[in-house]
Every structure is written in structure tokens, then in C-alpha cells.
Design a protein around this motif. Sequence first.
Motif, PDB file in Angstrom:
ATOM      1  N   LYS A   1      -3.807 -10.372  37.506  1.00 48.05           N
ATOM      2  CA  LYS A   1      -2.429  -9.904  37.733  1.00 48.05           C
ATOM      3  C   LYS A   1      -1.929 -10.204  39.144  1.00 48.05           C
ATOM      4  CE  LYS A   1      -2.842  -6.231  34.303  1.00 48.05           C
ATOM      5  NZ  LYS A   1      -2.763  -4.779  34.010  1.00 48.05           N
ATOM      6  N   ILE A   2      -2.280 -11.406  39.615  1.00 48.40           N
ATOM      7  CA  ILE A   2      -1.834 -11.826  40.952  1.00 48.40           C
ATOM      8  C   ILE A   2      -0.334 -12.069  40.953  1.00 48.40           C
ATOM      9  CG2 ILE A   2      -2.053 -13.660  42.689  1.00 48.40           C
ATOM     10  CD1 ILE A   2      -4.947 -13.969  41.761  1.00 48.40           C
ATOM     11  N   LEU A   3       0.150 -12.586  39.864  1.00 47.40           N
ATOM     12  CA  LEU A   3       1.568 -12.867  39.689  1.00 47.40           C
ATOM     13  C   LEU A   3       2.001 -12.334  38.328  1.00 47.40           C
ATOM     14  CD1 LEU A   3       1.551 -16.595  40.877  1.00 47.40           C
ATOM     15  CD2 LEU A   3       2.589 -14.684  42.141  1.00 47.40           C
ATOM     16  N   PRO A   4       3.290 -12.109  38.146  1.00 46.13           N
ATOM     17  CA  PRO A   4       3.771 -11.673  36.834  1.00 46.13           C
ATOM     18  C   PRO A   4       3.433 -12.721  35.763  1.00 46.13           C
ATOM     19  CG  PRO A   4       5.473 -11.369  38.497  1.00 46.13           C
ATOM     20  CD  PRO A   4       4.369 -12.133  39.146  1.00 46.13           C
ATOM     21  N   LYS A   5       3.201 -12.222  34.535  1.00 50.48           N
ATOM     22  CA  LYS A   5       2.811 -13.108  33.440  1.00 50.48           C
ATOM     23  C   LYS A   5       3.828 -14.217  33.217  1.00 50.48           C
ATOM     24  CE  LYS A   5       1.356 -12.931  28.573  1.00 50.48           C
ATOM     25  NZ  LYS A   5       2.327 -13.913  28.062  1.00 50.48           N
ATOM     26  N   GLU A   6       5.123 -13.867  33.311  1.00 48.93           N
ATOM     27  CA  GLU A   6       6.160 -14.873  33.090  1.00 48.93           C
ATOM     28  C   GLU A   6       6.102 -15.969  34.160  1.00 48.93           C
ATOM     29  OE1 GLU A   6       6.662 -11.618  33.389  1.00 48.93           O
ATOM     30  OE2 GLU A   6       6.958 -11.113  31.256  1.00 48.93           O
ATOM     31  N   LYS A   7       5.801 -15.550  35.395  1.00 49.03           N
ATOM     32  CA  LYS A   7       5.725 -16.533  36.491  1.00 49.03           C
ATOM     33  C   LYS A   7       4.501 -17.424  36.318  1.00 49.03           C
ATOM     34  CE  LYS A   7       7.321 -18.289  40.297  1.00 49.03           C
ATOM     35  NZ  LYS A   7       8.620 -19.010  40.284  1.00 49.03           N
ATOM     36  N   ILE A   8       3.392 -16.819  35.877  1.00 51.14           N
ATOM     37  CA  ILE A   8       2.171 -17.596  35.640  1.00 51.14           C
ATOM     38  C   ILE A   8       2.442 -18.688  34.608  1.00 51.14           C
ATOM     39  CG2 ILE A   8      -0.162 -17.524  34.660  1.00 51.14           C
ATOM     40  CD1 ILE A   8      -0.386 -14.675  35.884  1.00 51.14           C
ATOM     41  N   ASP A   9       3.071 -18.283  33.501  1.00 54.99           N
ATOM     42  CA  ASP A   9       3.370 -19.256  32.447  1.00 54.99           C
ATOM     43  C   ASP A   9       4.300 -20.350  32.942  1.00 54.99           C
ATOM     44  OD1 ASP A   9       1.789 -17.879  30.692  1.00 54.99           O
ATOM     45  OD2 ASP A   9       3.434 -16.740  29.782  1.00 54.99           O
ATOM     46  N   GLU A  10       5.216 -19.961  33.827  1.00 56.11           N
ATOM     47  CA  GLU A  10       6.156 -20.943  34.375  1.00 56.11           C
ATOM     48  C   GLU A  10       5.436 -21.931  35.291  1.00 56.11           C
ATOM     49  OE1 GLU A  10      10.299 -21.035  37.006  1.00 56.11           O
ATOM     50  OE2 GLU A  10       9.300 -19.120  36.588  1.00 56.11           O
TER      51      GLU A  10
ATOM     52  N   LEU B   1     -15.000 -20.549  35.559  1.00 54.32           N
ATOM     53  CA  LEU B   1     -16.168 -21.302  35.119  1.00 54.32           C
ATOM     54  C   LEU B   1     -17.350 -20.365  34.835  1.00 54.32           C
ATOM     55  CD1 LEU B   1     -15.980 -24.326  37.598  1.00 54.32           C
ATOM     56  CD2 LEU B   1     -15.650 -24.427  35.122  1.00 54.32           C
ATOM     57  N   LYS B   2     -17.543 -19.388  35.712  1.00 52.09           N
ATOM     58  CA  LYS B   2     -18.671 -18.461  35.568  1.00 52.09           C
ATOM     59  C   LYS B   2     -18.547 -17.633  34.295  1.00 52.09           C
ATOM     60  CE  LYS B   2     -21.105 -14.718  37.936  1.00 52.09           C
ATOM     61  NZ  LYS B   2     -21.160 -13.859  39.157  1.00 52.09           N
ATOM     62  N   ASN B   3     -17.329 -17.208  33.974  1.00 51.86           N
ATOM     63  CA  ASN B   3     -17.112 -16.307  32.839  1.00 51.86           C
ATOM     64  C   ASN B   3     -16.684 -17.040  31.560  1.00 51.86           C
ATOM     65  OD1 ASN B   3     -17.426 -13.500  34.088  1.00 51.86           O
ATOM     66  ND2 ASN B   3     -15.931 -14.431  35.469  1.00 51.86           N
ATOM     67  N   HIS B   4     -16.695 -18.383  31.639  1.00 48.91           N
ATOM     68  CA  HIS B   4     -16.334 -19.213  30.481  1.00 48.91           C
ATOM     69  C   HIS B   4     -14.955 -18.848  29.934  1.00 48.91           C
ATOM     70  CE1 HIS B   4     -20.410 -20.791  30.455  1.00 48.91           C
ATOM     71  NE2 HIS B   4     -20.862 -19.550  30.475  1.00 48.91           N
ATOM     72  N   LYS B   5     -14.018 -18.669  30.850  1.00 46.22           N
ATOM     73  CA  LYS B   5     -12.650 -18.348  30.475  1.00 46.22           C
ATOM     74  C   LYS B   5     -11.705 -19.414  31.007  1.00 46.22           C
ATOM     75  CE  LYS B   5     -13.249 -13.349  30.229  1.00 46.22           C
ATOM     76  NZ  LYS B   5     -12.767 -12.029  30.725  1.00 46.22           N
ATOM     77  N   THR B   6     -10.503 -19.464  30.451  1.00 48.49           N
ATOM     78  CA  THR B   6      -9.512 -20.417  30.937  1.00 48.49           C
ATOM     79  C   THR B   6      -8.856 -19.859  32.198  1.00 48.49           C
ATOM     80  OG1 THR B   6      -7.653 -19.502  29.684  1.00 48.49           O
ATOM     81  CG2 THR B   6      -9.047 -21.141  28.559  1.00 48.49           C
ATOM     82  N   ILE B   7      -8.239 -20.736  32.964  1.00 48.30           N
ATOM     83  CA  ILE B   7      -7.512 -20.310  34.158  1.00 48.30           C
ATOM     84  C   ILE B   7      -6.400 -19.331  33.778  1.00 48.30           C
ATOM     85  CG2 ILE B   7      -5.877 -21.134  35.912  1.00 48.30           C
ATOM     86  CD1 ILE B   7      -8.768 -21.631  36.652  1.00 48.30           C
ATOM     87  N   ARG B   8      -5.743 -19.591  32.673  1.00 42.20           N
ATOM     88  CA  ARG B   8      -4.661 -18.715  32.238  1.00 42.20           C
ATOM     89  C   ARG B   8      -5.190 -17.286  31.983  1.00 42.20           C
ATOM     90  NH1 ARG B   8       0.224 -20.306  30.210  1.00 42.20           N
ATOM     91  NH2 ARG B   8      -0.592 -22.422  29.917  1.00 42.20           N
TER      92      ARG B   8
ATOM     93  N   THR C   1      -4.709 -25.929  40.248  1.00 42.01           N
ATOM     94  CA  THR C   1      -4.093 -26.665  41.355  1.00 42.01           C
ATOM     95  C   THR C   1      -2.630 -26.293  41.527  1.00 42.01           C
ATOM     96  OG1 THR C   1      -5.581 -28.503  40.913  1.00 42.01           O
ATOM     97  CG2 THR C   1      -3.687 -28.976  42.295  1.00 42.01           C
ATOM     98  N   ALA C   2      -1.974 -25.933  40.424  1.00 42.73           N
ATOM     99  CA  ALA C   2      -0.550 -25.581  40.485  1.00 42.73           C
ATOM    100  C   ALA C   2      -0.302 -24.310  41.291  1.00 42.73           C
ATOM    101  CB  ALA C   2      -0.010 -25.421  39.069  1.00 42.73           C
TER     102      ALA C   2
ATOM    103  N   PRO D   1       5.433 -26.852  40.911  1.00 42.54           N
ATOM    104  CA  PRO D   1       5.665 -26.174  39.648  1.00 42.54           C
ATOM    105  C   PRO D   1       6.183 -24.756  39.835  1.00 42.54           C
ATOM    106  CG  PRO D   1       3.315 -26.570  40.015  1.00 42.54           C
ATOM    107  CD  PRO D   1       4.048 -27.228  41.126  1.00 42.54           C
ATOM    108  N   GLY D   2       7.115 -24.371  38.988  1.00 42.26           N
ATOM    109  CA  GLY D   2       7.666 -23.014  39.058  1.00 42.26           C
ATOM    110  C   GLY D   2       8.811 -22.879  40.021  1.00 42.26           C
ATOM    111  N   LYS D   3       9.225 -23.998  40.661  1.00 38.11           N
ATOM    112  CA  LYS D   3      10.335 -23.914  41.624  1.00 38.11           C
ATOM    113  C   LYS D   3      11.432 -24.893  41.227  1.00 38.11           C
ATOM    114  CE  LYS D   3       8.432 -21.982  45.780  1.00 38.11           C
ATOM    115  NZ  LYS D   3       8.511 -22.022  47.249  1.00 38.11           N
TER     116      LYS D   3
END
Length: 465
Positions: free
Chosen positions: A441-450, A427-434, A408-409, A463-465
Amino acid sequence: MNFRVEKDLLGEKEVEASSYFGINTERALENFNLQNKTINLNLVKEIALIKKAAALVNKDLGELKIEKADAIIKASEEVIGGKFDNQFKLSAFQGGAGTSTNMNVNEVIANRAIEILGGEKGNYSLVHPLNDVNMSQSTNDVYPTALRIAAIRRIRKLSSCLSDLQEELQVKENDFSDILKLGRTQLMDALPMMVGQGFGAYAKAIARDRWRIYKVEERLREINIGGTAIGTGLNATNKFIYKITDVLQDLTGLGIARSDYPMDVTQNCDVFVEVSGLLKSLACNLLKISNDLRLLNSGPFGGIGEIILPKVQAGSTIMPGKVNPVIAEMVAQVSMRVISNDTAITMASSSGQLELNAFTPLIAECLLESLELLERTVTLFREKCINGIKVNEENCKKNLENSTALVTALVHYIGYDKASELAKKALKNHKTIREILYEEKILPKEKIDEIINPYQLTKPGIPGK
């Protein structure tokens, strides 16, 4: 077994010689032989208090001889003190708008007063239940006045208990203020929140209940004592009417006041509906909170398991090791009972006819039961459940990370549709959003974490602003 013979309008009847009650109570015991809950003793004691007040006033006005009045006063005090609790065996559900209960108190006080004066029980030439103990009164002004006084006392105690519960919930709000968990709407994953925020919301709900219940006492302070049968005051002098209100104020320490229109208080019971409605509001909040806690505690391995409720007793006769959330379940059941009592009070109040409501015994039983149950339940809920709650931080973190709540963020950055696509992929691949975001690689890793920092997501803003 020895008996004495008493008589009334309908004839003669044997009464056990040792009994302090008389023929009217004996008939009522037979007529309302439901073998269920007996009349509420708190109501009985407030009626006895009114008898004491009436004797004090009638003594002061010269209507009762000093010796007789003093005997009635002493007997009333003994009833108030609980000495004769076993003499009040009538069913809580009775016809006659409470007349049987009033007569039960009149007879017990009269027979005890007779003993004090040296006579034998049943010798009503010494002290008469109606002529003396009930002088200048009617059931129809005594019973509602006693119910109002009894309710005010319980309301004050309940309000104090709610204050303690609110405080304990606020302690938990503070204790768990830095622990993240997954919030849920419609039982489905929603957004991150702090565990403490949930308890803060509970505290706000209980605070509203505490304030509403504290204030509703004002509605009960208007009494109709002195209004006698229908509120006109027949057989009660103006001096008696004014004096007995003053005496009751002194005896109770409550801010009760004489109604300026006793006929209203005699026949209309809407105030009790109003009080019960606020108790129902409290019951709704307690039911919701207790069910929330049961859900969050569920498991410990097959459920949500994000909080741990205190273990207070073994939970199964066949499943070793099982511990159930019994305090929360008790709270839920009491809440349901209070809600059902409110329905009964509503029906009884609206069923009154003309100058009197014949169903005040049902109103009294349900209202006082709700108040007494809630007072004790709120205390037990605080002491045996809320006070000992712990948080399973590992489960909170796991459930949050494994959900799609964090996506949602990203809506502000990549739009709702793209965010939905990522959530579906996770959900399909049983992975986390992160993990999905790192891969895409839609956004830089640092921005994603932020952006998907869960601590930011529990506060207002983008978030992130």
C-alpha cells in the motif's frame, strides 16, 4: 575410349576425343585434383560472354575473319546457355590467377567453333584457343572483369531478396503491434515491449543491409578488360579497348565502365574485400535474428516459448514429437560460412604481389558462393520461417507478469533502492510486482494500476504522468 593428341610448351598429351576442352585443361585437372567444388559456372558464363564480346569487336575491326568470328560467337552463346556445363570440371582452387579457368573456356569455345565450321575437335588450324578466342585478351583482364560482372548480377538479386525480407518483417511488426511481451537484456528480464517492436528492429537492420549491398554495386563497375597482362594494354589496340567495353555494356545491360587506370584493377582486389565486408555485415544480422528466433521459440514447455516458428520437418530419430527450428539453424550456418569466406577473401586480397594477385580464384569462389548462398537463404528464411511465425500470447503475458520488469516504472515515485527492495520481496515470495504493491500500500491501487500499465511502459516518458 578414343583419344586425340595435343601438344603445348611441356610436350604432348592425350585428351579424350569427345572432350571439348584441350591439353591445358587436361593438365589442370591433374594438377589441381582436389576432388572438391568445381569452378563456379556463373563465372564461366561471364568469361564466355567476354569471349563473345571480343569476337564481335575483332570481327568489326577486321582482325578475325567473319566465318571464324561467327563460329566463336555461336560457341560462346552455347556456353553461356549452359550447353557445355559438363566440360568445366576444374577445381575452384587452382594456381595461376585463373589461367586454367580462362583456358578451359578458350578451349571449349574453340573446339565447338571448329565443329561449327565442319572440322574435328583439336584441329586448331581452324580456330585456335589463344590466337583467336583469346585474341587481344589475357586471363588477367578477362578473369577480374568476369568476376565483377558475375558479382553485380548476384548483388542485384540479393538486394531484391532483402527487400522482400524487410517487407515481411514489417508485416510482422504490424501484425504483432498490440501484443505485449517481456524484453530481455543479457538474457535477463528487462522491460515490457510489443512483440511487433522486436520485428521492427529486425526490419531496420535488414533495411540497412539492403541499402548497403544495393549501393556497393557501384564499386564493381570499373573493369580492366583491354589491360591485358599487367594493365598496360600490350597486344590490345586502343580501338579494341574502347569498343569491347561498349559491347559489354550492351550485352550485359550493366553500367560498367573502362577503368582509367587498368593496372590498379588488375593487381588490387580491395573492392572484393569491401563487397565481402558488407555481406559479412548482413551475415551478422541474419545470425543474430535467427538466434533470437530460436530462443523465443524454445520449448515449447521447457523454454521461453513466446513465439511459434513454422514446423517444417520432424526433428529427432529418437524423440517422438520433437520439432527443431531447422530453418533458423540453416540461416545461422550459412551466416557463419559467409563470415569465414570474408576472412579468406581478406587474406587472399592482401596476399597479392606486385602486378597481379595469384589468389583471385579463391576470391572468386568465396565471393560468389557467399552471394549465391545469401540470395537463396534470405528467400528460404522469409518463405519458410518469417512468413509463418505466430505468437503465444498466453506465454508472453505470463512471463511478463511473473517478472520484476514492471518495478522499473516505480523508480520515479519511490526511488531505485525501494524499488529494488520490492523486486527482491516479489522474487522471494513468488508473487508478482502488482501483488506486492497492493500488499505494501505504498501508493493507491488506482495509481499503481496507472503506473504499471504495461502498454505505457513500451513508450517514452514517465508512466502515470
